[in-house]
Design a protein around this motif. Structure first.
Motif: not given
Length: 575
Positions: A181-195
């Motif tokens: 989740a943290g890595l997805r957020a850092g990659l700009g994949q906020a929606e995926r991180a939230e899921r």
């Protein structure tokens, strides 16, 4: 008589059953008979390692490897003994040999990857771990370690994918799911991180870091109310989470709930005293309560010395002193040290009043100095003060002399709180005036067009009075000499109206854009300091008032200047 093979088999049986003494005795007998027997050397070394004798284990297993270097387990166990000796870097080479000898044994490649990562070789660790997951793609812990190594080597996308595989294979591997989740957020994949975080919270509702990370993600996405609720939920699960307290402080600061933000930063620092971000934020928040000029004021040795000397002359043993504007408490301390029986000082800032009380106590004068968190106009003789004061001290002066409310405050104090004939410090001021040419500064006085754009709407928000500027730093040319324009009795402050007049004679042709003024502060009848550009005071700047329209002058031309006290400020008109 048993053969070596039979003896070795019996020794291994004892070893496996935990009968270490019997196993060791047999291993040693075998080695007495066959000194280079590799399996006996290897197993005896393993036994020594299990009994905490790692250095002896290293010696024995190395002898086994020298005799038979093709046994993967020997190299792997040698690595384990080296690590037990604290020689982790040396363990990498035997692990690499074990992995090559094992070939398709994923476990050996995984062990090598872990060892390489432990020595900081993230790239090599990734290669070894990639080989391990290629051989056994169903091992979640290896995917997890691969994700860590990929992140350490800077490949966040590969790290996220590896952690995703680990979490999919073992949903109970919560650290991998958090990491993804943290890595997805850092990659700009906020929606995926939230899921990912939503699924994680559904599976592990008591996992405080998941709540925190989701709240931080919501904060980054501008959903502040939901973020605040998330941080609170994280704190319900883990009240000692310093990061969550600090995050709430940040939301409070954005909402201008500054007192609450200060309290939460302090809570974070109690939980984690070396929390640098919380410490810096707390200092930033506290600085809002204390204007920066307090620090330059205290650093002004000329000002401090003048007040000290005047206070020491005015104070008599046992007298009562009243100060308006405590600040950090310096002038009150001067009075107490000079022998005053009691000092009462008032401060409108709650933060500064608290600081001053602490300063007074730190210096041992709490029995004689009372700090009132009040305006001087709200002090009541007989209640706040036992009686009227013998000496009145104040330093509520700005670059333009009266702009900090000196006149009404001192007028009230003299009438209501000071004994008739009591001493007033400072006593008076002589104001000096000069006409200056300053085309660069005048270009935006008033603001009209800047770089081809009309910005005149901003002008309505400019302070209509003078600006506190340093003439030393302001590019300008003096067109007249500085002349005195008014003498103001600070013990009997003026009411609104005319203060004085002066004639300014141009020494050269030019354009008058502004008038600048400063003052000689007569702290008492004998002690004077100047706030002028050459006066030596570091605290006060000069007051610069730009004219509504510039005035063109020729050499020798006289300008009539009048100073007035209007709306709590001195102001100058020129004709």
């Amino acid at each position: 008589m048993a053969t070596v093979g039979e003896a070795l088999a019996l020794a291994v049986e004892h070893h496996g059953a935990g009968r270490f003494a019997e196993a060791g005795e047999l291993y040693r007998r075998i080695l007495d008979a066959v000194p280079g027997q590799p399996l006996a050397l290897h197993y005896l070394g393993v036994l020594h390692a299990q009994c905490g004798r790692a250095e002896r284990a290293v010696v024995l297993i190395r002898r086994a490897v020298a005799v038979d270097p093709a046994v993967a387990d020997s190299h792997a166990n040698l690595a384990g003994a080296l690590r037990a000796c604290g020689r982790a870097a040396e363990a990498v080479a035997p692990l690499a040999r074990a992995a090559r000898l094992a070939g398709t044994d994923a476990r050996r490649w995984s062990e090598l990857g872990v060892a390489l990562r432990g020595t900081g070789e993230a790239a090599g660790a990734r290669r070894a771990l990639a080989a391990a997951v290629a051989l056994d793609p169903a091992e979640p812990q290896t995917w997890h370690t691969l994700g860590l190594a990929a992140e350490e080597s800077g490949d966040r996308r590969a790290a996220a994918d590896a952690h995703a595989r680990a979490g999919a294979l073992d949903p109970g591997l919560l650290s991998s799911r958090l990491a993804e989740a943290g890595l997805r957020a850092g990659l700009g994949q906020a929606e995926r991180a939230e899921r990912v975080l939503d699924a994680l919270i559904a599976d592990a509702p008591d996992l405080a870091p998941a709540r925190f990370n989701r709240a931080a993600l919501l904060q980054d996405r501008g959903r502040r109310s939901a973020a605040e609720a998330g941080f609170r939920a994280a704190l319900c699960l883990d009240p000692a989470d310093a990061d969550a307290w600090h995050a709430l402080a940040g939301l409070d600061r954005e909402a201008v709930r500054l007192a609450r933000a200060v309290a939460r930063c302090r809570r974070a620092l109690v939980l984690r005293p070396l929390f640098e971000a919380a410490r810096l934020d707390l200092r930033f928040l506290m600085s809002r309560d204390v204007p920066a000029w307090h620090f330059t004021m205290l650093a002004d040795e000329v000002r401090n010395d003048a007040y000290r000397r005047a206070i020491e002359k005015a104070v008599t043993p046992g007298c009562r002193v009243l100060e308006i504007g405590t600040g950090a408490g310096l002038l009150a301390l001067f009075a107490a040290r000079a022998g005053a029986g009691e000092v009462h000082t008032c401060e409108v800032s709650a933060a500064l009043a608290a600081v001053a009380r602490g300063v007074v106590a730190d210096n041992g004068y709490a029995d004689r100095i009372t700090v009132h968190h009040k305006r001087s106009a709200d002090l009541r003789p007989g209640i706040d003060l036992p009686g009227r004061a013998d000496v009145l001290v104040s330093e509520i002066l700005d670059a333009g002399l009266l702009g900090e409310g000196h006149a009404p405050s001192v007028r009230h104090a003299v009438a209501e709180l000071l004994k008739p004939g009591g001493r007033v410090i400072p006593a008076a001021a002589t104001v000096h005036l000069v006409a200056i040419e300053a085309p660069a500064a005048a270009a935006t006085q008033p603001i009209r067009t800047v770089c081809g754009f009309d910005l005149s709407r901003l002008e309505a928000y400019r302070n209509p009075s003078y600006a506190a500027l340093s003439l030393t730093d302001l590019p300008h040319r003096r067109l007249t000499d500085a002349v005195p324009v008014a003498r103001i009795d600070l013990a009997d402050p003026p009411l609104p109206g005319p203060m004085g007049r002066a004639v300014l004679t141009a020494g050269a042709a030019g354009t008058v854009h502004a008038v600048a003024f400063w003052y000689d502060l007569h702290v008492d009848a004998e002690i004077t300091v100047s706030t002028g550009p050459d006066g030596g005071c570091r605290h006060w700047l000069q007051a610069v008032q730009f004219l509504e329209a510039p005035v063109t002058v020729t050499a020798g031309q006289a300008l009539a200047a009048e100073m007035r006290y209007v709306a709590g400020r001195l102001t100058v008109s020129v004709a």
